[in-house]
Design a protein around this motif. Sequence first.
Motif, PDB file in Angstrom:
ATOM      1  N   ASP A  16      17.899  43.193  -2.361  1.00 22.99           N
ATOM      2  CA  ASP A  16      18.083  41.810  -1.929  1.00 22.99           C
ATOM      3  C   ASP A  16      19.501  41.578  -1.411  1.00 22.99           C
ATOM      4  O   ASP A  16      19.710  40.787  -0.489  1.00 22.99           O
ATOM      5  N   ILE A  48      13.359  38.530  -0.471  1.00 26.12           N
ATOM      6  CA  ILE A  48      14.050  38.137  -1.707  1.00 26.12           C
ATOM      7  C   ILE A  48      13.105  37.367  -2.618  1.00 26.12           C
ATOM      8  O   ILE A  48      13.068  37.583  -3.834  1.00 26.12           O
ATOM      9  N   HIS A  67      17.519  42.126   3.828  1.00 27.84           N
ATOM     10  CA  HIS A  67      16.377  41.494   3.194  1.00 27.84           C
ATOM     11  C   HIS A  67      16.300  40.041   3.621  1.00 27.84           C
ATOM     12  O   HIS A  67      17.294  39.316   3.563  1.00 27.84           O
ATOM     13  N   THR A  68      15.105  39.624   4.036  1.00 34.65           N
ATOM     14  CA  THR A  68      14.896  38.235   4.442  1.00 34.65           C
ATOM     15  C   THR A  68      14.644  37.362   3.219  1.00 34.65           C
ATOM     16  O   THR A  68      14.458  37.844   2.102  1.00 34.65           O
ATOM     17  N   PHE A 125      21.171  43.664   0.187  1.00 35.18           N
ATOM     18  CA  PHE A 125      21.409  44.466   1.395  1.00 35.18           C
ATOM     19  C   PHE A 125      21.372  43.605   2.652  1.00 35.18           C
ATOM     20  O   PHE A 125      20.377  42.937   2.951  1.00 35.18           O
TER      21      PHE A 125
END
Lengths: 376, 376
Positions: free
Chosen positions: A290, A190, A185-186, A292
């Motif tokens: 988030d 997030i 997740h970027t 991950f």
Amino acid sequence: MLTTTDPIDQRFGLARRVTLPGPLKLDSGALLAPVEIAYETYGTLAPDAGNALLVCHALTGDQHLASAHPRTGKPGWWQRMVGPGRPIDTDRFFVVCANVLGSCMGTSGPASTDPATGRPYAMDFPVITIRDMVRAQALLLDHLGVARLAAVVGGSMGGMQALSWAATYPDRVPAAVVIASTARHTAQNIAFHEVGRQAVMADPNWRGGDYYDGDPPAAGLAVARMAAHITYLSEAGLTEKFGRRLQSRERKSFGFDADFQVESYLRHQGLAFTDRFDANSYLYITRAMDYFDLAEEHGGLLANAFRGTGTRFCLVSFDTDWLYPTAESRSIVQALNAAGAPASFVELSSPYGHDAFLLDSPDLDRVIAGFLGAVR
Amino acid sequence: MLTTTDPIDQRFGLARRVTLPGPLKLDSGALLAPVEIAYETYGTLAPDAGNALLVCHALTGDQHLASAHPRTGKPGWWQRMVGPGRPIDTDRFFVVCANVLGSCMGTSGPASTDPATGRPYAMDFPVITIRDMVRAQALLLDHLGVARLAAVVGGSMGGMQALSWAATYPDRVPAAVVIASTARHTAQNIAFHEVGRQAVMADPNWRGGDYYDGDPPAAGLAVARMAAHITYLSEAGLTEKFGRRLQSRERKSFGFDADFQVESYLRHQGLAFTDRFDANSYLYITRAMDYFDLAEEHGGLLANAFRGTGTRFCLVSFDTDWLYPTAESRSIVQALNAAGAPASFVELSSPYGHDAFLLDSPDLDRVIAGFLGAVR
């Protein structure tokens, strides 16, 4: 052959549920016991148990993959993809779909009963990860007598699970299909989830998560869903579907009712969601997403997650998906290449953004049918 | 020459305010009276009153363009752009910036006193449009003795006002600078604003807008601001600034506190906003932006808004702005071309998304200085 007389819990009819003793050791270090898992199966398990295919669902999905939802009566969420002669062919595969850990459709989550107190866990449920979801699915497959899958398939958060499956249990996953997904997740991903969580937590009905004997934080959850829903659609798709069209043909109301069709649509999406989803589950699953970052779990290098793997990969992205854009899939493919893992990749064209993987897409059907045709 | 002894209301020190009798006829048909306008000026009005330049602020902006905010002490929001020898050169121009209609920094808005009741208007304040904001600014310029501007300049919602100025009062605007803006809100733009409005309205403290004698809907407004703030930044900018960096160097908390820096940043943005902005004003101004569609006001064809105009236009977009992407500016330029209006257009490169127009950008400085250098 697995039949209805085999040890599958039939209490819930089509919606099956099993209670496994556990304990399941989670990434946080916490132990979860028991582990309840609600799931569905389609097709017949082969005598050698070698034709099982696991489909992993997305954030707000469920196990009702290819059959009507028992409560709403709506068709399964991937009904057009899964069935006899369909791309995920139930004449060939024994297809399993399990509600993810942390969710609220029968699998253990914050709304489940905490055996220590006899009351819902609420925020005492342990924070989970995508890998924890995968571990719970592995327990289920053990229970079903499936040592090795034929393939794992997932879109969006389901794709994260498919990646995590291949990284965590490479010997159990000879083939993985990862659609409209990402390996981490970027900051923007997030950020959107954090808006949703804050919307839920800002609702006074949330009460620190202890709302199960009162009114749930529906207003906050609806706002969270509205914000998330925008990220599932492309700008062009929204323009095509709604543009600036008004609800009434007449004119603007010069008020704050839903003047524009897109406002009414979003409000409906938000409200309808609160009928079918638990707000605390939304907090837990968005948190898992988030957290991950598959590279981070493997020394900071994504290729390390797949080094020496025997899994064959199929990656699919959609050109208008701005939630998990093609660049994310491409970086996964680069890591797979670096790890020497066989990977095919295609970017499909669709006006519908991230949601395209759930919609009618003959191109996607062909890609999946083609890849699975070579499996086993 | 306008000096401090000229008829400018000095009661508020640097933050000047004038009460104009009105009534101002609004697009809704409602009449607003009186019309209070808070504004700032920089530089000296020339004897022929021909050097006035109006800067229009964005959604949550204010009139403190190039001087410290009287309450927070922070520098003006465009201090680096406006001043002696700066691109908007106060040695040449008499620069005016007025708080927009509907806002909460001294200009009439929902928090203002309704003369009919002696209490705040709240939701009895009339719904306004971008053109209504422009009409109020025109009243202010009348009051200041400025019949014709040298130029109007604005970014984001300020750019909408600049476009509306040129379309509404072409004879008063020989030059218009439109930065990171659009001629109409798209379905996606409306959708994001609707999420924000629903977040405010879902807060029980909102109480139908009648919160002025109690606690304001700060939690809802914070969520609204968080969602909007994401749209002001680029994905790449967020990644560069925060990535997946944790608040603590240690490890994830496996809880729901702000683990990631981007979460903490967003929460801060949300909370800080509630200290300086009125929730009802947020509803009204987002509504005005959503209603904005300059083509619709002119028979459905944007070029009609500028047919026969004598205004020269300068349009600027930023390549990472996904709120009002370059394509929106380009369609404005096409309309200007079709209308035979002189227009220059440049897309600037920046990692910072929509917010780039507020940040240090030597390229933007050069474009604005160059365009204004040829004015008058």
